[in-house]
Motif scaffolding. Sequence first.
Motif, PDB file in Angstrom:
ATOM      1  N   ALA A 216       0.765  -1.027  -0.002  1.00 33.91           N
ATOM      2  CA  ALA A 216       0.002   0.039  -0.155  1.00 33.91           C
ATOM      3  C   ALA A 216       1.037   1.058  -0.042  1.00 33.91           C
ATOM      4  O   ALA A 216       0.742   2.247  -0.692  1.00 33.91           O
ATOM      5  CB  ALA A 216      -1.179  -0.210   1.154  1.00 33.91           C
ATOM      6  N   GLU A 217       2.021   1.226   0.758  1.00 36.54           N
ATOM      7  CA  GLU A 217       2.828   2.471   0.881  1.00 36.54           C
ATOM      8  C   GLU A 217       3.535   2.656  -0.687  1.00 36.54           C
ATOM      9  O   GLU A 217       3.994   3.745  -0.802  1.00 36.54           O
ATOM     10  CB  GLU A 217       3.857   2.161   2.208  1.00 36.54           C
ATOM     11  CG  GLU A 217       3.097   2.202   3.369  1.00 36.54           C
ATOM     12  CD  GLU A 217       4.312   2.186   4.606  1.00 36.54           C
ATOM     13  OE1 GLU A 217       3.987   2.801   5.597  1.00 36.54           O
ATOM     14  OE2 GLU A 217       5.397   1.413   4.327  1.00 36.54           O
ATOM     15  N   GLN A 218       3.929   1.309  -1.033  1.00 36.51           N
ATOM     16  CA  GLN A 218       4.559   1.599  -2.366  1.00 36.51           C
ATOM     17  C   GLN A 218       3.588   2.282  -3.407  1.00 36.51           C
ATOM     18  O   GLN A 218       4.247   2.947  -4.183  1.00 36.51           O
ATOM     19  CB  GLN A 218       5.280   0.152  -2.741  1.00 36.51           C
ATOM     20  CG  GLN A 218       6.303  -0.270  -2.081  1.00 36.51           C
ATOM     21  CD  GLN A 218       6.554  -1.736  -2.721  1.00 36.51           C
ATOM     22  OE1 GLN A 218       6.214  -2.289  -3.512  1.00 36.51           O
ATOM     23  NE2 GLN A 218       7.552  -2.290  -1.976  1.00 36.51           N
ATOM     24  N   ARG A 219       2.398   1.734  -3.589  1.00 35.79           N
ATOM     25  CA  ARG A 219       1.344   2.350  -4.337  1.00 35.79           C
ATOM     26  C   ARG A 219       1.256   3.683  -4.272  1.00 35.79           C
ATOM     27  O   ARG A 219       1.029   4.731  -4.993  1.00 35.79           O
ATOM     28  CB  ARG A 219       0.209   1.547  -4.300  1.00 35.79           C
ATOM     29  CG  ARG A 219       0.094   0.011  -5.099  1.00 35.79           C
ATOM     30  CD  ARG A 219      -1.214  -0.197  -4.959  1.00 35.79           C
ATOM     31  NE  ARG A 219      -1.915  -0.344  -3.908  1.00 35.79           N
ATOM     32  CZ  ARG A 219      -1.919  -1.563  -3.100  1.00 35.79           C
ATOM     33  NH1 ARG A 219      -1.106  -2.789  -3.488  1.00 35.79           N
ATOM     34  NH2 ARG A 219      -2.475  -1.777  -1.841  1.00 35.79           N
ATOM     35  N   ARG A 220       1.315   4.096  -2.887  1.00 32.91           N
ATOM     36  CA  ARG A 220       1.027   5.613  -2.602  1.00 32.91           C
ATOM     37  C   ARG A 220       2.541   6.376  -2.565  1.00 32.91           C
ATOM     38  O   ARG A 220       2.288   7.591  -3.256  1.00 32.91           O
ATOM     39  CB  ARG A 220       0.755   5.716  -0.759  1.00 32.91           C
ATOM     40  CG  ARG A 220       0.451   7.139  -0.641  1.00 32.91           C
ATOM     41  CD  ARG A 220       0.001   7.247   0.838  1.00 32.91           C
ATOM     42  NE  ARG A 220      -0.289   8.352   1.384  1.00 32.91           N
ATOM     43  CZ  ARG A 220      -1.261   8.478   2.466  1.00 32.91           C
ATOM     44  NH1 ARG A 220      -1.738   7.682   2.957  1.00 32.91           N
ATOM     45  NH2 ARG A 220      -1.437   9.934   2.648  1.00 32.91           N
ATOM     46  N   TYR A 221       3.407   5.611  -2.717  1.00 36.01           N
ATOM     47  CA  TYR A 221       4.424   6.608  -2.981  1.00 36.01           C
ATOM     48  C   TYR A 221       4.621   6.771  -4.683  1.00 36.01           C
ATOM     49  O   TYR A 221       5.002   7.788  -5.142  1.00 36.01           O
ATOM     50  CB  TYR A 221       5.891   5.820  -2.569  1.00 36.01           C
ATOM     51  CG  TYR A 221       7.299   6.414  -2.884  1.00 36.01           C
ATOM     52  CD1 TYR A 221       7.616   7.608  -2.322  1.00 36.01           C
ATOM     53  CD2 TYR A 221       7.933   6.039  -4.033  1.00 36.01           C
ATOM     54  CE1 TYR A 221       8.773   8.160  -2.568  1.00 36.01           C
ATOM     55  CE2 TYR A 221       9.200   6.567  -4.368  1.00 36.01           C
ATOM     56  CZ  TYR A 221       9.675   7.655  -3.552  1.00 36.01           C
ATOM     57  OH  TYR A 221      10.807   8.249  -3.962  1.00 36.01           O
ATOM     58  N   ASP A 222       4.413   5.484  -5.492  1.00 36.48           N
ATOM     59  CA  ASP A 222       4.485   5.926  -6.741  1.00 36.48           C
ATOM     60  C   ASP A 222       3.400   6.755  -7.215  1.00 36.48           C
ATOM     61  O   ASP A 222       3.522   7.621  -8.102  1.00 36.48           O
ATOM     62  CB  ASP A 222       4.104   4.518  -7.362  1.00 36.48           C
ATOM     63  CG  ASP A 222       5.118   3.287  -7.381  1.00 36.48           C
ATOM     64  OD1 ASP A 222       6.205   3.814  -7.104  1.00 36.48           O
ATOM     65  OD2 ASP A 222       4.797   2.317  -7.382  1.00 36.48           O
TER      66      ASP A 222
END
Length: 322
Positions: A216-222
Motif C-alpha cells: 500500500a505504501e509503495q502504491r502511495r509513493y508511486d
Amino acid sequence: MSLIRFDWFMKKMMRDKSDFSVLEGFLSALTKKDLKILNLLESEGNKETEDDKYNRVDIMVEDEQGDKIIVEIQRQSEYDYFHRMLFGTSKVITNSMNQGYAYVKVPKVISISILYFDLTIGADYLYYGTTEFYGTHTEEKLETKYLMDKSQTTKGKRDPFPEYYFINVNKFQDVVVEDIDEWVYMLKNSEIKKEFKSKGITLAGEKLDFEKLTKAEQRRYDAHMKSLSIENSMFETAIHDGLEQGLTQGLTQGLTQGLEQGKAMGQVIGEKIGKEIGKEIGKEIGREEERKNTEWERCRAEKAEARIRALEEKLQSSSKKE
C-alpha cells in the motif's frame, strides 16, 4: 538499494507520529548535539491533505530541552522564502505564549531549511545564522546573565533568539568529510554508501528502502511521484508558455519602440545631413554669386577702359586738326 525521497518519508513519519530515530540522526549531525525528539507538534505542514502531492514539506518537533524545531524541505523556487521563514518562526513564538506569560517563557525556535533551488549566492552548501550583539566601539560580543532562567542553571545560558540553518542541496559537491555530509549526500543522491557511519544513517537506509515499504505504501509513493511529475510538467509548461508570450509581447513592443526610435534618430540624422548639404549648397551659391559679381566688375572695368580710350583717341584727333 532504491531509496524513497526524504520529503515523502517525512510525511510518512508525520502519519506514524512515533518513530523519530531517522530525524534525530539528521538533526544531531546538523547541530552537532545528541538531540532527542519528544513530540511531533501541530503545524500547517503537519496536517495531512487530501492530495498529498506538494513540492514542500514542513514539520515541527519539540526536543527534550523544549526547543521548537521547524524542518522544511522545498524543491521549487520561492523569491520571498526568507520573509516567509521569518514569519514562520515569529508565528511559532507568538502561538506558544499565552496571555499573562512571563517573557522568559519565550521558546527557542530552530528553523532548518533543506532547499533544492538556489536561494543564496555563496559557494557553501550549509549556512548557519542567529542574532548576536556587538559593541559598536569595542566590537566585543554582548554577554548578559539575564539570558538564563532557573530551568537553565544546569544547562548553561541560552539566548532566546531563533537559529537558522540553510542547506542548499544542489551546491553540495559530494565530498564527505563530516557526519552532516553523509546526510546531505543522501538528500542529493538518494543513496547511502556502505562506509557511512553517522548516527541514524544506517537506519535511514532501512527506513527509506522502497522494497521494505508495504504494498500500500509503495502504491502511495508511486502515486505521489506521479503527481509530482505532473505538477512539475505543468510548472515547466507554464514557464515555457509565459516565456513565449513574453517574447511575443517583447518583440511587438520592441518593434514599435524601434520604429519610434528609428524615426527620431532618422529625423536627427536627416536634420544633420540636411544642414551639411544646405551649407555646401549655400557655399556654392555664394561662390557663384561671387563669380557673377567678379565678372560684372570686370565687364564694367573693360567698358570704362573702352570709353577712356575712345575719349583719348577723340582728343588726339582734335589736336591734329588744329
